[in-house]
Structures are given as C-alpha cells and as structure tokens.
Design an enzyme around this catalytic site. Structure first.
Site, PDB file in Angstrom:
ATOM      1  N   HIS A   7       0.720   1.033  -0.524  1.00 40.28           N
ATOM      2  CA  HIS A   7       1.808   0.255  -0.741  1.00 40.28           C
ATOM      3  C   HIS A   7       2.304  -0.017   0.797  1.00 40.28           C
ATOM      4  O   HIS A   7       2.465   0.787   1.698  1.00 40.28           O
ATOM      5  CB  HIS A   7       3.179   0.958  -1.591  1.00 40.28           C
ATOM      6  CG  HIS A   7       4.217   0.010  -1.742  1.00 40.28           C
ATOM      7  ND1 HIS A   7       5.030  -0.400  -0.911  1.00 40.28           N
ATOM      8  CD2 HIS A   7       4.477  -0.656  -3.057  1.00 40.28           C
ATOM      9  CE1 HIS A   7       5.851  -1.254  -1.309  1.00 40.28           C
ATOM     10  NE2 HIS A   7       5.637  -1.611  -2.838  1.00 40.28           N
TER      11      HIS A   7
ATOM     12  N   GLU B  64       0.655  -7.965  -2.850  1.00 46.12           N
ATOM     13  CA  GLU B  64       2.028  -7.889  -2.826  1.00 46.12           C
ATOM     14  C   GLU B  64       2.373  -8.490  -1.363  1.00 46.12           C
ATOM     15  O   GLU B  64       2.410  -7.941  -0.151  1.00 46.12           O
ATOM     16  CB  GLU B  64       2.521  -6.482  -2.659  1.00 46.12           C
ATOM     17  CG  GLU B  64       2.343  -5.839  -4.260  1.00 46.12           C
ATOM     18  CD  GLU B  64       3.105  -4.788  -4.393  1.00 46.12           C
ATOM     19  OE1 GLU B  64       4.330  -5.064  -5.151  1.00 46.12           O
ATOM     20  OE2 GLU B  64       3.420  -3.809  -3.661  1.00 46.12           O
TER      21      GLU B  64
HETATM   22  P1  PGA Z   1      10.264  -5.452  -5.846  1.00 44.84           P
HETATM   23  O1  PGA Z   1       9.025  -4.277  -5.310  1.00 44.84           O
HETATM   24  O2  PGA Z   1       9.777  -5.887  -7.125  1.00 44.84           O
HETATM   25  O3  PGA Z   1      11.581  -4.842  -5.407  1.00 44.84           O
HETATM   26  O4  PGA Z   1      10.252  -6.628  -4.530  1.00 44.84           O
HETATM   27  C1  PGA Z   1       7.877  -4.765  -5.540  1.00 44.84           C
HETATM   28  C2  PGA Z   1       7.124  -3.480  -4.831  1.00 44.84           C
HETATM   29  O5  PGA Z   1       7.205  -3.069  -3.754  1.00 44.84           O
HETATM   30  O6  PGA Z   1       6.078  -3.029  -5.389  1.00 44.84           O
END
Ligand code: PGA
Length: 261
Positions: free
Chosen positions: A114, A180
């Site tokens: 992540h 992401e």
């Molecule tokens: P968020 O986070 O939905 O708060 O933008 C997503 C993530 O970091 O997996």
C-alpha cells in the site's frame, strides 16, 4: 451487477451485458481496534455478499481474530484479510507478523505494498514481491497495490511508474492488483472513470506481457457511496478498495445497501 461491455467487431458496435463478482475490499488501516471493531460490525448489515459482490474486510492485526469470529457467528460470507505481512517465514523480526500466522487466523487475503507502507515504511517493490510470494505459500491471495504520485500524474508519467511497480512487485497471476493513484487516496479526488478504464487496460496489458493473464484489477482512492456504482460499472474494474468510507457506519451502510440491490 450487470455490466455493459461495448466493443467493435467487424465494424459493428456491439454491446454485451454480463455479470461478474466484484471484490469490495475494506481497508480499515490503523482504525477500529478490538472493541471498536465489534461495535462497528454490529451496526453494519453484513449479509450483503451475493453472487455479484464479495466483501473482504481488512482490520488491523489486533482485531483480526475478533472480526473473523464475528463474521463466522453472523454466518456472513465476508472474507478476512490483513494489511501487511512479513517476507520471512519466522524468526528474529521484532514487530513483524508472518503469513503463516495470518493463515492460522483464517485470513484469505493480504494487502501488500500500500502507498502508505511504501511512503512511511520505505517498502520497495522488491520487498513487496517477496511478501507476495510468502503470502502465496500460505494460501493467502496478495492484493498488490500500485499507483502514481500526483507529481508523476501531472508529468504524464503514470504508465511509466506503473509498469516499473508492476514488473518489480507482482510475482504471479494469482494476485489481485489494486490500482490506487496516491493523489486519490483520502483526498476526495477521483480520476474520471474513462481514465480508470484506460489505466486498468494498460495494467492488464503489462501483466499480460509478463505472462499473467486475467488478473483481477481493483480501483482504490476516495471510493464512496456516491461513486461506487459508476466505478464498479466499468468492465475493467474487478472491484474496489475502500479506506475512509469503510470505517464509519454512516458511510459504509449506504455502500452495503447500494451493492445489495
Ligand atoms: P480512501 O483510501 O478510500 O480513504 O481514499 C483508500 C486506500 O488507501 O486504500
């Protein structure tokens, strides 16, 4: 969910509808410790998994066992995932948690690489790949996260960054890849769905180059009740990774009820 899939064949524009199970991955991050996690789950309508959606809840380590038991008690088919694991089997790694420990607790998934771990724990893609391999040895499906920073996005370097991250961190087609964009995480900013679609196609083509076909690619970054249906409606989107909106009943319940229809 019925998905409209449009393509051109022999010059004809064809629209097909098909349904696909979408992964709804809830990343609680460093929120909802043991007691709070149960209070939270008691306020959520958990019987929402169906053939269209599979919910995967990823609490912090200290809540994994309680949450796993709570899910079972409610006879819910929500799956359990962790947010990280060690790249080592066992031994002198103070503070680390092994894939085998997660397997014992009933985890089926583990989020790896992540952007918060890449940023605050200086995890590089090579370490992420080693973790993913270790996870696979213990029957855990790695959810490998990739994504460009705002700076790279503005410089038009998204594909370059993603290609390198994918090459270095995805070890096999048995992984889920989470796209992401770092600039979309926790900011309320979301790329246009056409952009998500294009980037997912790019990721799919890069993975195919490495011989990994049909990998599920989920999108993450500011997913909420008001945009989830449109995002999940994109044919290349196999699911979503939800952070902030997954830890409060007032934002999670609307998501669950939208997906239960
Ligand atoms: P968020 O986070 O939905 O708060 O933008 C997503 C993530 O970091 O997996």
């Amino acid at each position: 969910l019925l998905i409209n899939y449009k393509f051109v064949f022999n010059g004809y524009h064809i629209i097909r509808q098909y349904s696909m199970t979408k992964l709804i991955i809830c990343n609680w991050k460093m929120n909802l410790g043991s007691q709070n996690s149960i209070e939270f789950l008691n306020q959520i309508e958990m019987a929402a998994s169906n053939k269209d959606n599979k919910f995967i809840v990823c609490p912090p380590y200290t809540s994994l066992e309680l949450v796993g038991n709570n899910i079972k008690e409610k006879q819910s088919d929500w799956a359990l995932g962790a947010q990280n694991c060690s790249d080592q089997e066992d031994g002198a790694r103070t503070g680390d948690i092994s894939a085998s420990m997660l397997e014992t607790l009933g985890c089926q998934y583990v989020i790896l690489g992540h952007s918060e771990r890449r940023q605050y724990h200086l995890e590089d893609s090579k370490t992420v790949k080693m973790k993913a391999l270790k996870a696979l040895q213990h029957q855990l499906i790695p959810i490998v996260c990739v994504g460009e920073t705002e700076e790279a996005y503005n410089q038009g370097k998204t594909q370059e960054v993603l290609k390198k991250q994918l090459e270095e961190s995805v070890p096999s087609k048995q992984c889920v890849v989470a796209y992401e964009p770092v600039w979309a995480i926790g900011t309320g900013k979301v790329p246009q769905v056409e952009e998500i679609e294009e980037t997912h196609h790019f990721i799919q083509s890069v993975l195919q180059e490495f011989g990994f076909s049909n990998v599920s690619i989920v999108y993450g970054g500011s997913v909420k009740a008001n945009n989830i249906t449109e995002i999940l409606g994109q044919p290349s989107v196999s699911g979503v990774l939800i952070g902030g909106a997954s830890i409060k009943p007032e934002s999670m319940n609307p998501i669950v009820s939208k997906l239960s229809i």
